[in-house]
Design an enzyme around this catalytic site. Structure first.
Site, PDB file in Angstrom:
ATOM      1  N   GLY A  74    -111.969  63.599 119.635  1.00 31.00           N
ATOM      2  CA  GLY A  74    -111.039  63.130 120.668  1.00 31.00           C
ATOM      3  C   GLY A  74    -109.908  64.124 120.886  1.00 31.00           C
ATOM      4  O   GLY A  74    -109.516  64.408 122.024  1.00 31.00           O
ATOM      5  N   ASN A 157    -103.019  53.430 120.117  1.00 32.41           N
ATOM      6  CA  ASN A 157    -103.680  53.329 118.812  1.00 32.41           C
ATOM      7  C   ASN A 157    -102.882  52.520 117.798  1.00 32.41           C
ATOM      8  O   ASN A 157    -103.449  51.977 116.864  1.00 32.41           O
ATOM      9  CB  ASN A 157    -103.962  54.725 118.258  1.00 32.41           C
ATOM     10  CG  ASN A 157    -102.795  55.672 118.417  1.00 32.41           C
ATOM     11  OD1 ASN A 157    -102.266  55.849 119.518  1.00 32.41           O
ATOM     12  ND2 ASN A 157    -102.370  56.264 117.329  1.00 32.41           N
ATOM     13  N   GLN A 185    -109.069  54.948 121.975  1.00 35.44           N
ATOM     14  CA  GLN A 185    -109.038  53.582 121.428  1.00 35.44           C
ATOM     15  C   GLN A 185    -109.683  52.578 122.382  1.00 35.44           C
ATOM     16  O   GLN A 185    -110.222  51.558 121.949  1.00 35.44           O
ATOM     17  CB  GLN A 185    -107.594  53.152 121.131  1.00 35.44           C
ATOM     18  CG  GLN A 185    -106.953  53.908 119.985  1.00 35.44           C
ATOM     19  CD  GLN A 185    -107.567  53.598 118.626  1.00 35.44           C
ATOM     20  OE1 GLN A 185    -108.144  52.536 118.411  1.00 35.44           O
ATOM     21  NE2 GLN A 185    -107.447  54.530 117.701  1.00 35.44           N
ATOM     22  N   HIS A 207    -116.014  58.631 116.366  1.00 38.78           N
ATOM     23  CA  HIS A 207    -115.841  57.829 115.151  1.00 38.78           C
ATOM     24  C   HIS A 207    -115.036  56.550 115.365  1.00 38.78           C
ATOM     25  O   HIS A 207    -114.901  55.746 114.440  1.00 38.78           O
ATOM     26  CB  HIS A 207    -115.266  58.674 114.008  1.00 38.78           C
ATOM     27  CG  HIS A 207    -113.837  59.077 114.151  1.00 38.78           C
ATOM     28  ND1 HIS A 207    -112.847  58.510 113.405  1.00 38.78           N
ATOM     29  CD2 HIS A 207    -113.237  59.988 114.939  1.00 38.78           C
ATOM     30  CE1 HIS A 207    -111.684  59.077 113.719  1.00 38.78           C
ATOM     31  NE2 HIS A 207    -111.897  59.973 114.650  1.00 38.78           N
ATOM     32  N   CYS A 331     -95.934  59.286 106.859  1.00 35.21           N
ATOM     33  CA  CYS A 331     -94.948  59.539 105.813  1.00 35.21           C
ATOM     34  C   CYS A 331     -95.121  60.978 105.343  1.00 35.21           C
ATOM     35  O   CYS A 331     -96.182  61.362 104.904  1.00 35.21           O
ATOM     36  CB  CYS A 331     -95.202  58.581 104.659  1.00 35.21           C
ATOM     37  SG  CYS A 331     -94.089  58.817 103.301  1.00 35.21           S
TER      38      CYS A 331
END
Ligand code: PLP
Length: 395
Positions: A74, A157, A185, A207, A331
């Site tokens: 993508g 997403n 998505q 995927h 993170c």
């Protein structure tokens, strides 16, 4: 003792490959393996398989087969579309202004940022409302004489909000501006007829639709100005050089057929489970908030901001309980940053750090949702008890 079922609620990140897709792919590893550019019968077998897959995809998108480009993923489709159109437009002297939204996947927003930082483009980022919706009027107002591309995602997403793509596409078409949508998505759930959507470029990833990782599709409408960002052979209508990955191309075409054929039944089934999950979380967990649009959202997306909780803590506890989920925030080196999507929607930083995304899929059952609803409240309670700031002033 029976083993506890592992509950996978991270389908927005990746899906398992459908066994029917694997079956369709298998002959192209060991039986028909020729390089599709060759002239012998092995090569012709591969070329035929690719062209059949291209036709299958074109039938679903309502376009000509030569408008379909098979890509590596993508992100690559987004890059070819955005860089390719931007460079062709600039070269033709049409301008260098791009319009986008603040909630795009990094495959889109980092690409546009790079065009601005390294190639002299300018961007207008139209706002979203508190449900993550783009207003087509804002897009219309942002158009300038030198606007050369509009890129707005089909469905988000993180929070699942579905954008008014056909409306935005109509106004782009009226003004002759190429319109790209990241449908990574949306492809598993929403209609993909490019003529109804009024899009010129549309990217899909394997995927996310029960095909393997490492394959994607890009639709490029005929006549769209596009300078291929990669150089090499003339594969894929000169849009994407490289020897074609025949088994994966066969696989993504089959996966797209299956996912679109099942959407009628699966969308209803998953939306019912999703609604049960959303209602249950909001009822049993105080100071929990649904993020994204309450109605115009993907059937498999239940996303929340949970006050007084850090996303990593929730994910770790859920994983220990056999439930695999995701957050909206990335993170880096122990410094949690709130998601750019949630902050663009006006969600305060502290609340955005408690992002939780539960994304359903084909194998999700009513029992799975019950288990999550039985498990999550006590996890949240435990995390909050360890958060003195929340205990002092719960909001
Ligand atoms: N666009 C969106 C909306 C996504 O959710 C993703 C993957 O998470 C991508 C693009 C990138 O797709 P890929 O992983 O195939 O590069």
């Amino acid at each position: 003792m029976t083993e506890k079922r592992s509950i996978y609620l991270d389908h927005a990140a990746s899906t398992p490959t459908d066994p029917a897709v694997v079956e369709a792919m298998l002959p192209y590893f060991t039986e028909t393996y020729g390089n599709a550019s060759g002239l012998h019968s092995q090569a012709r077998g591969s070329a035929r398989a690719i062209e059949q897959a291209r036709q299958q995809v074109a039938d679903i998108l309502g376009c000509a087969p030569q408008e379909i480009v098979f890509t590596g993923c993508g992100s690559e489709g987004d890059n070819i579309a955005i860089r390719g159109v931007a460079w062709a437009q600039k070269r033709a002297g049409r301008g260098q202004h791009v319009i986008t939204s603040p909630i795009e996947h990094h495959a889109v927003d980092h690409t546009i940022n790079d065009l601005c930082e390294s190639f002299g483009f300018e961007q207008t980022v139209v706002p979203v409302d508190d449900m993550g919706m783009v207003n087509p009027d804002d897009v219309a107002a942002a158009i300038r004489p030198d606007t050369v591309l509009i890129s707005i995602m089909y469905a988000n997403n993180e929070v699942g909000t579905i954008q008014p793509i056909a409306d935005i596409g109509a106004l782009a078409r009226e003004r002759g501006i190429p319109f790209h949508t990241d449908a990574v998505q949306a492809a598993g759930y929403e209609p993909l007829d490019v003529k109804v959507l009024n899009v010129d470029l549309l990217a899909i990833s394997g995927h996310k639709i029960y095909a393997p990782k490492g394959i994607g599709i890009l639709y490029v409408r005929q006549q769209t100005p596009l300078t291929a960002p990669f150089t090499g052979g003339g594969h894929e209508n000169k849009r994407r050089p490289g020897t074609e990955n025949v088994p994966y191309i066969v696989g993504i075409a089959r996966a797209l057929e299956l996912v679109q054929a099942k959407a009628g039944v699966e969308n209803k089934r998953q939306a019912a489970l999703r609604d049960q999950l959303i209602a249950g979380v909001l009822r049993t967990i105080p100071n929990s908030h649904l993020t994204g649009h309450p109605a115009r959202r993907l059937p498999n997306n239940a996303s929340f901001a949970i006050a007084g909780c850090d996303a990593d803590g929730m994910l770790m506890h859920l994983d220990l309980a056999g439930i695999q989920a995701a957050s909206g925030s990335a993170c880096t080196t122990g410094m949690p940053e709130p998601s750019h999507v949630l902050t663009a929607m006006g969600i305060p930083r502290d609340l955005a750090l408690g992002a939780l995304r539960l994304s359903l899929g084909r194998q999700t059952t009513a029992g799975d949702i019950e288990t999550v609803l039985d498990t999550l409240p006590s996890i949240i309670k435990k995390i909050r008890q360890l958060n003195p700031a929340y205990e002092a002033a719960p909001v």
